[in-house]
Motif scaffolding. Structure first.
Motif, short mmCIF file in Angstrom:
data_model
loop_
_atom_site.label_atom_id
_atom_site.label_comp_id
_atom_site.label_asym_id
_atom_site.label_seq_id
_atom_site.Cartn_x
_atom_site.Cartn_y
_atom_site.Cartn_z
N PRO A 157 -1.47 -11.44 4.29
CA PRO A 157 -0.94 -12.72 4.79
C PRO A 157 -2.05 -13.75 5.00
O PRO A 157 -3.04 -13.47 5.69
CB PRO A 157 -0.29 -12.32 6.12
N PRO A 158 -1.91 -14.92 4.43
CA PRO A 158 -2.95 -15.94 4.60
C PRO A 158 -2.85 -16.58 5.98
O PRO A 158 -1.85 -16.41 6.68
CB PRO A 158 -2.61 -16.96 3.51
N LYS A 185 7.67 -20.44 -5.86
CA LYS A 185 6.49 -21.06 -5.26
C LYS A 185 6.34 -20.64 -3.79
O LYS A 185 5.23 -20.36 -3.32
CB LYS A 185 6.58 -22.58 -5.35
N ALA A 186 7.47 -20.60 -3.08
CA ALA A 186 7.45 -20.25 -1.66
C ALA A 186 7.23 -18.76 -1.44
O ALA A 186 7.15 -18.32 -0.29
CB ALA A 186 8.74 -20.70 -1.00
N GLY A 187 7.08 -18.01 -2.51
CA GLY A 187 6.80 -16.58 -2.40
C GLY A 187 5.45 -16.28 -1.78
O GLY A 187 5.16 -15.14 -1.43
N ILE A 188 4.60 -17.31 -1.62
CA ILE A 188 3.30 -17.09 -0.96
C ILE A 188 3.45 -16.99 0.55
O ILE A 188 2.50 -16.63 1.25
CB ILE A 188 2.29 -18.20 -1.32
N ILE A 189 4.63 -17.34 1.08
CA ILE A 189 4.85 -17.28 2.53
C ILE A 189 4.95 -15.82 2.95
O ILE A 189 5.77 -15.06 2.43
CB ILE A 189 6.12 -18.05 2.92
N LYS A 190 4.12 -15.44 3.90
CA LYS A 190 4.13 -14.07 4.42
C LYS A 190 4.15 -14.11 5.95
O LYS A 190 3.61 -15.03 6.56
CB LYS A 190 2.88 -13.30 3.95
N THR A 191 4.74 -13.10 6.54
CA THR A 191 4.82 -13.01 7.99
C THR A 191 3.42 -13.11 8.60
O THR A 191 2.50 -12.41 8.19
CB THR A 191 5.47 -11.69 8.42
#
Length: 437
Positions: A157-158, A185-191
């Motif tokens: 997670p960034p 594109k929004a697949g980079i969102i991580k908890t």
């Protein structure tokens, strides 16, 4: 392995094409010790503006005293620009060392019956390896074309997931609707990360908000409409935003205010992770950011500008800048594109600003659309179109056509703009010598 051998190897594996998915990159990174797991990231995805936002953030964080890695594509002048630390490209020695390490890992994978990693996967792993080797405090990581299935998304997670404006592009891989592309594109969102998005179309914003809620991530929108006291200019631009007055940037183009606002909002989010950016560093970083090929002035009298608008959304932003900066100027286009881009859409939104269109074939690119084919398409919407045999010929033709107060604009694929800049600079230097003699 020599530098030439390393570049030859990377060029050779380019034949493996584009393969979305994370299995291969996970396996590759695992064989070199998973360097990405030891780094902290700001992950940037979107359709247009990714490179500029990455440049702003990298420069701001560097001015704040952090050791910052940046990973971008495409590049203009040197392959090594893709991977940089504190603005310095990866050294030739390190690139050779890293590519040899990764070539051995790829060979092991193929011997075990696994598919050979793509060039983008190898480049991404190389970046992780170099950033860990050079002990970067932070890495600003630009995705390739996607997000969720992009090789860069192998990271943990960034600290922040940053989303630039999203529009229709790469439909073959990302989806046929704006909502499908936004989801990728929004697949980079991580908890665990903060989500900072530029102002988006309603359909896109709904997707981003839903995914942020599902991942329990705070979402902040960087809305350029809340910026005020905007003063546009070719060589410097100024605006107020988020409590800051008279922020200045050196990058031209109307869209750069929007990109800078997104970078400012991201630095605010990073403070919640303990990443301190004082106002002085923010101001220095914004002003010092350079990003060649994005509405960049290469020469004057006549103006010679290069811009990497390579899809319809980028062309719309370019058209806005032309209307803003050169409303009464005669403009000569030099245009070169890749065949898988929406060049008809690009022509539709820009052709009204052109007095003459000169088409070129981006050199040394298998995806390049021939200049003649682009000229045929352009002639359907514009009466004055000529196909040039080379970039050099296009430059000479444009200067013959242009008066001192006119504008020459070279745009389309970023893949040829680096060479175009060198041709124009060489011509300008030769002219300066002649003027002195």
């Amino acid at each position: 392995m020599t530098y030439k051998e390393a570049l030859s190897y990377m060029e050779a594996i380019g034949g493996y094409g584009i393969v979305p998915g994370l299995d291969s990159i996970r396996a590759l990174c695992g064989r070199i010790g998973n360097p990405q797991d030891m780094l902290r990231f700001i992950h940037v995805a979107g359709t247009n503006g990714k490179g500029s936002v990455t440049a702003y953030l990298s420069t701001i964080l560097r001015c704040a005293g952090y050791r910052v890695g940046s990973y971008v594509s495409p590049v203009l002048f040197s392959y090594r620009e893709r991977i940089a630390v504190n603005g310095r490209p990866i050294t030739q020695k390190a690139l050779c060392q890293g590519v040899e390490l990764l070539r051995n890992a790829c060979d092991e994978m193929t011997k075990e019956g696994m598919p050979h990693p793509t060039s983008f996967e190898v480049e991404t792993a190389l970046g992780f390896w170099y950033f860990q080797k050079t002990e970067c405090d932070l890495v600003v990581l630009e995705t390739g074309m996607g997000g969720g299935m992009d090789a860069t998304n192998v990271i943990p997670p960034p600290l922040a997931a940053v989303l630039t404006p999203i529009s229709m592009d790469h439909m073959k891989f990302l989806g046929s609707t704006l909502g499908e592309i936004a989801a990728q594109k929004a697949g980079i969102i991580k908890t665990g990360c903060y989500v900072i998005s530029a102002r988006q179309k309603e359909e896109v914003m709904e997707v981003i908000a839903r995914i942020a809620r599902e991942k329990h991530c705070p979402l902040q929108t960087a809305d350029v409409d809340t910026a005020s006291q905007i003063r546009y200019g070719i060589e410097r631009q100024r605006f107020d935003y988020g409590g800051y007055r008279r922020l200045e940037i050196s990058l031209a183009g109307k869209c750069q205010i929007e990109n800078a606002v997104l970078a400012v909002e991201t630095t605010k989010a990073l403070e919640k992770h303990g990443i301190c950016v004082k106002e002085k560093a923010l101001r220095q970083g914004l002003l010092q950011t350079l990003w060649p090929g994005r509405f960049t002035v290469v020469a004057k009298k006549p103006w010679f500008i290069v811009d990497g608008a390579h899809n319809k959304a980028g062309a719309e932003q370019l058209a806005q800048s032309l209307a803003l900066y050169f409303p009464q100027k005669r403009i000569i286009f030099i245009m070169g594109v890749l065949r898988d881009k929406d060049y008809t859409g690009m022509l539709a939104v820009t052709c009204q600003y052109a007095d003459q269109i000169i088409t070129v074939t981006p050199p040394e690119n298998a995806r390049a659309l021939p200049a003649y084919d682009l000229a045929v398409e352009a002639s359907l919407v514009h009466p004055n179109v000529t196909a040039a045999d080379s970039l050099e010929e296009a430059v000479e033709m444009s200067y013959l056509l242009a008066e001192r107060e006119d504008v020459i604009l070279s745009f389309g694929s970023l893949s040829y703009l680096g060479r175009m800049i060198k041709i124009v600079e060489k011509r300008s230097q030769k002219g300066s010598k002649n003027d002195r003699s």
